[in-house]
Write a protein that holds these residues in place. Structure first.
Motif, PDB file in Angstrom:
ATOM      1  N   ILE A   1      61.451 -23.361 -30.752  1.00 17.40           N
ATOM      2  CA  ILE A   1      63.017 -23.801 -30.501  1.00 17.40           C
ATOM      3  C   ILE A   1      62.618 -24.840 -29.755  1.00 17.40           C
ATOM      4  O   ILE A   1      62.120 -25.544 -28.636  1.00 17.40           O
TER       5      ILE A   1
ATOM      6  N   THR B   1      59.025 -32.858 -24.981  1.00 17.33           N
ATOM      7  CA  THR B   1      58.296 -31.548 -25.902  1.00 17.33           C
ATOM      8  C   THR B   1      59.106 -31.181 -26.194  1.00 17.33           C
ATOM      9  O   THR B   1      58.628 -30.202 -27.188  1.00 17.33           O
ATOM     10  N   MET B   2      60.165 -30.182 -25.739  1.00 21.44           N
ATOM     11  CA  MET B   2      61.274 -28.966 -26.576  1.00 21.44           C
ATOM     12  C   MET B   2      61.475 -30.164 -28.017  1.00 21.44           C
ATOM     13  O   MET B   2      62.062 -28.674 -29.002  1.00 21.44           O
TER      14      MET B   2
ATOM     15  N   GLU C   1      60.334 -33.866 -21.176  1.00 22.90           N
ATOM     16  CA  GLU C   1      60.109 -31.734 -21.371  1.00 22.90           C
ATOM     17  C   GLU C   1      60.491 -31.679 -22.741  1.00 22.90           C
ATOM     18  O   GLU C   1      60.796 -30.742 -23.682  1.00 22.90           O
TER      19      GLU C   1
ATOM     20  N   ARG D   1      59.407 -31.087 -30.325  1.00 22.40           N
ATOM     21  CA  ARG D   1      57.786 -30.525 -31.009  1.00 22.40           C
ATOM     22  C   ARG D   1      56.979 -31.624 -31.126  1.00 22.40           C
ATOM     23  O   ARG D   1      56.349 -32.122 -32.051  1.00 22.40           O
TER      24      ARG D   1
ATOM     25  N   MET E   1      54.927 -17.957 -35.526  1.00 20.34           N
ATOM     26  CA  MET E   1      54.432 -19.721 -34.935  1.00 20.34           C
ATOM     27  C   MET E   1      52.788 -19.836 -34.461  1.00 20.34           C
ATOM     28  O   MET E   1      52.528 -19.361 -32.739  1.00 20.34           O
TER      29      MET E   1
ATOM     30  N   ARG F   1      62.861 -21.588 -19.076  1.00 24.61           N
ATOM     31  CA  ARG F   1      61.112 -22.010 -19.214  1.00 24.61           C
ATOM     32  C   ARG F   1      60.366 -21.357 -19.052  1.00 24.61           C
ATOM     33  O   ARG F   1      59.494 -22.034 -20.439  1.00 24.61           O
TER      34      ARG F   1
ATOM     35  N   ALA G   1      54.027 -25.438 -25.988  1.00 22.84           N
ATOM     36  CA  ALA G   1      55.922 -24.928 -25.489  1.00 22.84           C
ATOM     37  C   ALA G   1      55.320 -25.554 -27.203  1.00 22.84           C
ATOM     38  O   ALA G   1      56.774 -25.907 -27.961  1.00 22.84           O
TER      39      ALA G   1
ATOM     40  N   ALA H   1      60.839 -21.369 -23.386  1.00 19.14           N
ATOM     41  CA  ALA H   1      60.711 -22.351 -24.311  1.00 19.14           C
ATOM     42  C   ALA H   1      58.937 -22.723 -24.007  1.00 19.14           C
ATOM     43  O   ALA H   1      58.795 -23.825 -24.772  1.00 19.14           O
ATOM     44  N   GLY H   2      57.961 -22.019 -22.854  1.00 24.69           N
ATOM     45  CA  GLY H   2      56.798 -23.008 -23.371  1.00 24.69           C
ATOM     46  C   GLY H   2      56.848 -23.935 -22.133  1.00 24.69           C
ATOM     47  O   GLY H   2      55.489 -23.861 -21.646  1.00 24.69           O
ATOM     48  N   LEU H   3      57.260 -24.015 -20.645  1.00 21.18           N
ATOM     49  CA  LEU H   3      57.204 -25.388 -19.837  1.00 21.18           C
ATOM     50  C   LEU H   3      56.969 -24.796 -18.839  1.00 21.18           C
ATOM     51  O   LEU H   3      56.028 -25.201 -18.205  1.00 21.18           O
TER      52      LEU H   3
ATOM     53  N   GLN I   1      47.405 -24.617 -19.131  1.00 18.89           N
ATOM     54  CA  GLN I   1      48.951 -25.099 -19.865  1.00 18.89           C
ATOM     55  C   GLN I   1      49.267 -27.115 -20.812  1.00 18.89           C
ATOM     56  O   GLN I   1      49.380 -26.955 -20.182  1.00 18.89           O
TER      57      GLN I   1
END
Lengths: 743, 357
Positions: B90, A642-643, A639, A645, A16, B60, B85, B63-65, A138
Motif C-alpha cells: 500500500i 515507510t510507505m 512516513e 516500503r 502480505m 493511516r 506498514a 496504511a499501517g501508520l 508499532q
C-alpha cells in the motif's frame, strides 16, 4: 548499538507477510556465540578466553535454558506460520532465553564475558524482531530493538546506579540501618550553627532572626489591611524565612554553606543573564551583541573550575590585584565569597542562553500595542515585558540553583575551610573511606537538585524535551530605556573586563616563572606539561572521542524514539534521560563506583567505566540537539519513506541523516567537548593508567603547581575553542550545501 | 498530464475490507468508532467529512501508520491489522507531498525501487515510466523545490506509483494547491486512476472535490459513517440532515407525506420515496426553489432579503416560520419590499425526505 539483520522479506504468493521471521539470524548468532565464546571472565580484561568459563563448562541449569531459548527461537523463526502468531511465539522463546541469562548473572554474580554480552544482545534482537512482527510494538525490528535496548540502558546505567546510592545510604553490611544516615545528618560537617563574632549563642541569634522577620512581615500585612488569617499566615511564613536566614548566616556545615551559596549565586546569575539577554537583543550599540556571542561560548569550552583557578592568580594571597596592586596578603576568596564569584562567572552564561530564548520569543507587536495605547518605555517594560519573561526567569533561576548545588570544581579549589555537599560526597569516599557517608551526602544532594529540577519542570509544564522554541517574530523591537541600557552596558563592561583578565592571567601564568614572585618569561611549565600532562591529555582526548560517538548516536536514537514514536515506556525513557541530566556529577560518579564494582558489572578501574559515565552524562546534550533538529523536519517525510516500503533503518540512513548532518555533527562536537572538560563525574572513576586531563589539572592546582596547571588549562581552552570553531564551521558548510538543495 | 496510454505492468489492484475498526487515542478520544467498510477492486472511494471526523485516521490505519485499537483490516482476504506498514503493498500520497528535499525528482521517484534493491536498469525504466505517466519525463534532474505545486504533486504521485502498490491512498492531496490548479490536478488523478484501475482511497474535506472524483463517497462524522453512496445518491437522497448539510447546502422544512405527495403548508407536490407516511422533514436544495408562475401550485412565502450575484440572485424567504435560502437564476424578481408575499415551487430533483425532527 543493535542493528537489524539484513533479511530479504519474501512475500508469500498472495499474502502480505513474512515467510520466515527476521529473528532467525540473531537467534543463530546467539547459538554460535553461546557455544564458541566464554560466558564469564576471570578478572577485568574482557578478551581472555578461559575454558572453565564457557557456558557449557559452567553447566548451570539456567544457562541451559538460555541455549534452549535461542534454539527454540531459531526453529520457530523458520516455521511457516502467520507472521503475528509466530511473533507471539518468538516473544515467549526470546524472553525465556534472555530472562534466564540475566537471572543467572544476578544470582551467580559472575563478571560477564564477551560471549554472554553477544549472546544476550542477540537474544534482545530476537525479541525486537518478535515484538515488531507480532505487532505488539508499532514499528519494525529496528525500532522495537532500539526501544528495548534504550530502556535497558536507562535502567542499567542511570536508574540502577542511583538506586545503589540510595541503598548504600540505608543498608549497611547487608541490613537496613539508619544509624549512618543519622550520624551523617547530625555531624557538624553536615549541619552546625556557630557564631564566632559575638557572645550571644548562635541558636538564640537564629531565633531572634526568625522573630524579627516574622514581626516585619506581620506588620506589613497589617499595614496593607489584610484580614486576620492572612496576617497570621504572613507571621508564620516570615518566622520560617527568618529562621532560614539565621541558619544560613550562622550555619557552618555543608548544608547551610551550599544553600547560602545558592542563595547568592542563583538570583545574581538570573539578573545578570536577564541584563545580558536584554542588551543582546535590544542594545543600540552593535559590538555589544558580538561580545555576548563570545560570552555564550565560554562555558562550553572551559572546564568548570578554570575560572576559580584563575581567581587565585588575580585575587589570591599572591594575586596580582590583591597582592600586586594593594599589597595585601588575604585569604578572603577562600570560602563562600570566592566560590560564589566563581560560580556566578561560570553559570551566568547558562542563564543568559536560557533567557535569550525567552526574550527573543517575545512578540514585539505586543509591546507596540502597549505603546500605541499610550504606555511609555518603563510602563511597557513593567506591564508587558516583565510578566512575559517571568517564566523564563524562573527557569533560569532554578537552573542556576541546580548548577550551583552540583558544582564540584569551584568549591574544591576555593572552598577553604567551608565544606560543600558536592565536595563532601567526594571527600567522604576518597578521604574518609566511608561509602555509606558518601551515599548519605549523595542522597541529600540528589533530593535537593531533583526537587529543584522537577519544580522547574512542573512550572514550565510537561516533562518533555520538546521545548517551545520561539520564532523571532518580525517587527520593531522597543529599545530599552536609555538609562537602563547605560547601566546594563556598564555591568557588561565590568564583567567582560574581569573575565578577560581571568583568561589572560591563565595564559600569562603559564609563561611566568612563579606567579606573584617572579614574572620572567619561561616555557618551563609547558616542558613540564609535555612530560607529565601530554600523554594524559592525549588519553583524555581519545576517551572523550570514543565516548562522543555513542553519546551522540544514543542521544539521537532517544530523541528520535521519543519524538517520533509512541510506545509503552516512552515517558520512562524520557524520565531516565532527564534524570541523568539533572543528577549532580559527583553523585553519578559515586553511583557508578557502587554499581560497577562487583558482580556481573565489574568495570571499575577501567577505561570502559569512564567512557560509559561520559556517554550517559553527555547523552542529554545530544538529545537536545537532535530534538531541535527533528522538530525542523516534517514527520510525513519519514512516513512517505515507510510507505515506499523502507524500513526505519533505511529511512534513518537515507532521509533523516542527510537532512540532519549539521545537527549530528554539532551534537558530536558538544558531546566531545563536554567529555573533555568534565570533572565531577569522572574524578571517582580515574585510576592509575586511566588518568584524565581535568582531574590531573585539578590535582596540580591543589598541590600548588599553578604554572603547569595554567599551561594545561591554556592548552585545553585553546584546543576546545579550535575544535568548536573548525568543526562547526565545517558542519555548517556541509549543511549549507544540503540547504541549498532544499531551498 | 497527457493521456498517452501508458499502462503500468504489474499493478494488481486489491480489495480492502474494514471490519469493526476502532481507534482510540488515549482513553477518551474515539477517532474511529466501529467502522465497517468494503472497498471494491479498482474503485476510487472517498472519505469525506469535517476535520476530526476520523477520515484521515482510517487512511493511516489502512496504511499501517497507526494500529487499530480493535477490528480488522483485510487486503484481499489477508488480515494485515498487525503487519508493519513497510510490509503492506500500500502506498500513500501526502498532503504536504513529503518530497525528500535532499533528492532531485529522479531520486525521489526512484526511492521506492532503490529501497527494494532492484537492479539499476530496472530502476531507470520504472522511474521513466512513472514520470511519463504524470507527464514529467524531462524533469528528472530538477530539484523538487524548483517545481510548481502541481508538478510537485505529480512527482509525489509518480513516486507512489513506481512501487506498483495494490492500494493507493490519498491524504488531502490537493489542499495545498490554488483553486484553479486543484480542478486540473483532480481530473488528472481521476483519469490516471481509471486508466490504471488501481484501488484508491481518497480523503478530503472538500465536498465538490469528493463528488467530482469518486466512484463512491463515504460521509463521516465523529468517527462513524453517516452514509455511503455514489455522488448522485448522496446529493439527491441524503440519509441524514448532516449529510444534506455537508454536501451542498439545504433547507429543512417541516411537512407531511402520504405515500404519493408531500404537503407543505397546503402546497401538494407529487413525490415518491421509500418513506413511511406521516410527518416528515422536507429537504429542499436552494437551487431547487423557483417562483411559481401564474396558476401554478406553490407555497406562500414572505420575502425577507436578497443579494444580487450576477448569474444568480440569493434570496431569503420565510416559509411558515422557517428561514429558507434560495438561489434563483435569471431575473426572477427585480423589485420587492421586505414583507411582500410570494409563491414558490420546489423542483423535483432537489427535494428529498428525512425523518421528522
Amino acid at each position: 548499538m543493535a542493528v537489524t539483520t539484513p533479511t530479504t522479506p519474501s512475500r508469500t504468493g498472495n499474502g502480505m507477510g513474512l515467510r520466515f521471521s527476521g529473528a532467525w539470524l540473531p537467534a543463530l548468532v546467539a547459538i554460535v556465540t553461546y557455544l564458541t565464546l566464554p560466558f564469564g571472565r576471570p578478572g577485568r580484561p574482557f578478551l581472555t578466553i578461559e575454558p572453565d568459563l564457557y557456558a557449557l563448562a559452567l553447566g548451570a541449569p539456567l544457562l541451559w535454558i538460555v541455549l534452549l531459548g535461542a534454539v527454540a527461537s531459531f526453529v520457530v523463526s523458520l516455521l511457516r506460520l502467520n507472521t503475528a502468531v509466530r511473533g507471539d511465539v518468538l516473544i515467549a522463546t526470546g524472553t525465556v532465553g534472555l530472562g534466564a541469562g540475566v537471572l543467572w548473572f544476578i544470582l551467580s554474580a559472575t563478571p560477564f564475558g564477551i560471549g554472554a554480552l553477544l549472546t544476550l544482545a542477540a537474544l534482545a534482537l530476537v525479541l525486537g524482531h518478535a515484538l515488531s512482527e507480532s505487532g505488539r510494538i508499532q514499528g519494525d525490528a529496528f525500532i522495537a530493538t532500539s526501544i528495548l535496548v534504550v530502556s535497558l540502558f536507562v535502567i542499567l546505567f542511570i536508574i540502577y546506579p542511583l538506586f545503589t546510592v540510595l541503598r548504600a545510604a540505608v543498608i549497611i553490611d547487608g541490613s537496613f540501618d539508619l544509624s549512618q544516615l543519622r550520624r551523617t545528618l547530625t555531624h557538624p560537617l553536615f549541619f552546625f550553627l556557630d557564631n564566632p563574632r559575638s557572645q550571644i549563642d548562635e541558636i538564640g541569634l537564629t531565633l531572634r532572626w526568625g522573630m524579627v522577620v516574622a514581626v516585619l512581615t506581620g506588620a506589613w500585612a497589617v499595614f496593607r489591611r489584610r484580614s486576620v488569617p492572612v496576617v497570621a499566615l504572613r507571621l508564620v511564613l516570615g518566622g520560617i524565612a527568618g529562621l532560614i536566614i539565621g541558619v544560613l548566616l550562622y550555619g557552618r556545615g555543608a548544608l547551610p554553606t551550599s544553600l547560602l551559596t545558592v542563595a547568592i549565586v542563583a538570583p545574581t546569575c538570573t539578573l545578570l543573564g536577564l541584563a545580558f539577554a536584554l542588551l543582546g537583543q535590544r542594545a543600540r550599540f552593535k559590538p555589544i551583541r558580538r561580545s555576548l556571542d563570545v560570552i555564550s561560548v565560554l562555558p562550553i569550552i572551559t572546564p568548570p573550575f578554570i575560572l576559580a583557578f584563575a581567581m587565585i592568580f588575580l585575587l589570591g594571597r599572591r594575586g596580582i590585584v590583591t597582592h600586586g596592586l594593594f599589597d595585601m596578603s588575604t585569604n578572603w576568596i577562600y570560602g563562600i565569597p570566592g566560590v560564589a564569584i566563581a560560580q556566578i562567572l561560570a553559570f551566568t552564561p547558562i542563564a543568559y542562553l536560557l533567557l535569550r530564548g525567552s526574550i527573543s520569543s517575545l512578540n514585539p507587536a505586543l509591546e507596540e500595542a502597549a505603546q500605541t495605547l499610550g504606555a511609555g518605555p518603563w510602563t511597557t517594560m513593567r506591564t508587558i515585558t516583565w510578566p512575559l519573561v517571568r517564566p523564563g526567569l524562573a527557569a533560569a533561576f532554578l537552573l542556576s540553583m541546580i548548577e550551583s548545588l552540583a558544582d564540584f570544581g569551584n568549591p574544591i579549589i576555593l572552598g577553604g575551610d567551608r565544606n560543600y555537599l558536592a565536595t563532601e560526597v567526594y571527600l567522604s569516599l576518597t578521604g574518609r573511606f566511608n561509602p555509606n557517608e558518601a551515599a548519605a551526602y549523595g542522597v541529600v544532594l540528589l533530593a535537593l537538585v531533583l526537587g529543584a529540577f522537577f519544580i522547574q519542570r512542573l512550572w514550565l509544564g510537561g516533562g518533555s524535551f520538546v521545548t517551545v522554541t520561539g520564532k523571532p517574530s518580525s517587527g520593531a523591537l522597543a529599545p530599552i530605556p536609555r538609562v537602563l541600557e547605560i547601566g546594563l552596558t556598564l555591568v557588561l563592561f565590568v564583567w567582560t573586563v574581569f573575565v578577560a583578565a581571568l583568561y589572560i592571567s591563565i595564559v600569562v601564568g603559564s609563561f611566568a616563572q612563579l606567579w606573584g614572585v617572579n614574572y620572567t618569561f619561561t616555557t618551563r611549565h609547558y616542558e613540564d606539561f609535555m612530560r607529565a600532562g601530554w600523554p594524559v591529555f592525549l588519553y583524555t582526548a581519545r576517551v572523550a572521542a570514543i565516548s562522543a560517538v555513542p553519546a551522540m548516536l544514543l542521544g539521537f536514537l532517544v530523541a528520535y524514539l521519543v519524538s517520533r514514536h509512541r510506545f509503552f515506556g516512552r515517558r520512562f525513557v524520557e524520565f531516565g534521560s532527564l534524570l541523568s541530566f539533572a543528577t549532580p556529577g559527583t553523585v553519578m560518579g559515586v553511583a557508578y563506583i557502587f554499581a560497577f564494582n562487583t558482580g556481573p558489572w565489574l568495570l571499575t578501574a577501567s577505561a570502559t567505566i569512564i567512557i560509559l559515565a561520559l556517554v550517559f552524562r553527555n547523552m542529554p546534550v545530544a538529545i537536545r540537539a537532535a530534538v531541535a533538529g527533528l522538530a525542523q523536519i516534517d514527520p510525513s517525510l519519514e512516513e512517505a519513506s515507510t510507505m515506499l516500503r523502507a524500513r526505519s533503518l533505511t529511512t534513518l540512513r537515507r532521509v533523516l541523516f542527510p537532512l540532519l548532518v549539521n545537527t549530528l555533527v554539532t551534537g558530536l562536537i558538544f558531546a566531545f567537548v563536554s567529555a573533555m572538560t568534565a570533572v565531577s563525574q569522572v574524578i571517582f572513576l580515574v585510576s592509575p593508567g586511566n588518568q584524565l586531563a581535568t582531574v590531573l589539572l585539578l590535582g596540580w592546582v591543589e598541590q600548588g603547581q599553578l604554572g603547569r596547571a595554567a599551561a594545561m588549562g591554556t592548552i585545553l581552552i585553546v584546543s576546545m575553542l579550535f575544535t568548536i570553531l573548525v568543526v562547526l564551521g565545517l558542519a555548517q558548510r556541509i549543511s549549507a550545501r544540503v540547504v541549498r538543495v532544499e531551498g | 498530464m497527457d493521456s498517452t496510454t501508458t499502462v503500468v505492468k504489474g499493478i494488481q489492484p486489491a480489495t480492502v475490507d474494514l471490519r469493526g475498526l476502532l481507534k482510540r487515542f488515549g482513553k477518551d478520544v474515539v477517532a474511529v468508532n466501529d467502522v465497517d467498510l468494503f472497498i471494491e477492486r479498482g474503485e476510487l472511494l472517498t472519505l469525506l467529512g469535517p476535520s476530526g471526523c476520523g477520515k484521515t485516521t482510517i487512511l493511516r490505519l489502512i496504511a499501517g501508520l497507526e494500529r487499530p485499537t480493535a477490528g480488522q483490516i483485510l487486503i484481499d482476504d489477508d488480515d494485515v491489522s498487525r503487519l508493519p506498514a513497510y510490509l503492506r503493498d500500500i502506498t500513500m500520497v501526502f498532503q504536504s507531498y513529503a518530497l525528500f528535499p535532499h533528492m532531485n525528482v529522479f531520486e525521489n521517484v526512484a526511492y521506492g525501487v532503490r529501497v527494494a534493491k532492484r537492479p539499476k536498469q530496472e530502476i531507470e525504466e520504472r522511474v521513466h515510466e512513472a514520470l511519463a505517466m504524470v507527464g514529467l519525463e524531462d524533469y528528472g534532474k530538477r530539484a523538487t523545490n524548483a517545481l510548481s505545486g502541481g508538478q510537485q504533486q505529480r512527482v509525489a504521485l509518480a513516486r507512489a506509483l513506481v512501487i506498483r502498490p495494490r492500494v493507493l491512498l490519498f491524504d488531502e492531496p490537493l489542499s495545498n494547491l490554488d483553486a484553479k490548479l486543484r480542478k486540473r490536478v483532480r481530473e488528472d488523478i481521476r483519469s490516471l486512476q481509471q486508466r490504471l484501475g488501481i484501488t484508491s482511497v481518497y480523503v478530503t474535506h472538500d465536498q465538490e472535490e469528493a463528488l467530482a472524483i469518486s466512484d463512491r463517497v463515504v460521509v463521516m462524522n465523529q468517527g462513524i459513517i453517516e452514509q455511503i453512496g455514489s455522488p448522485h445518491v448522496l446529493y439527491t437522497r441524503p440519509a441524514s440532515r448532516f449529510v444534506a448539510d455537508f454536501i451542498g447546502s439545504a433547507n429543512f422544512i417541516p411537512g407531511h407525506y402520504d405515500g404519493q405527495a408531500i404537503d407543505v403548508l397546503g402546497y401538494r407536490r407529487p413525490h415518491v420515496q421509500d418513506m413511511a407516511s406521516g410527518p416528515v422533514t422536507v429537504m429542499v436544495r436552494p437551487e431547487a426553489i423557483e417562483f411559481a408562475r401564474e396558476g401554478e401550485e406553490g407555497v406562500e412565502a414572505t420575502y425577507l432579503s436578497s443579494a444580487y450575484l450576477g448569474p444568480v440572485t440569493e434570496f431569503i424567504f420565510d416559509i411558515g416560520g422557517v428561514e429558507v435560502f434560495a438561489t434563483i437564476s435569471g431575473l426572477g424578481m427585480s423589485v420587492a419590499e421586505r414583507g411582500d408575499t410570494v409563491r414558490l415551487r420546489f423542483n423535483e430533483a432537489g427535494v428529498s425526505l428525512l425523518p421528522p425532527e
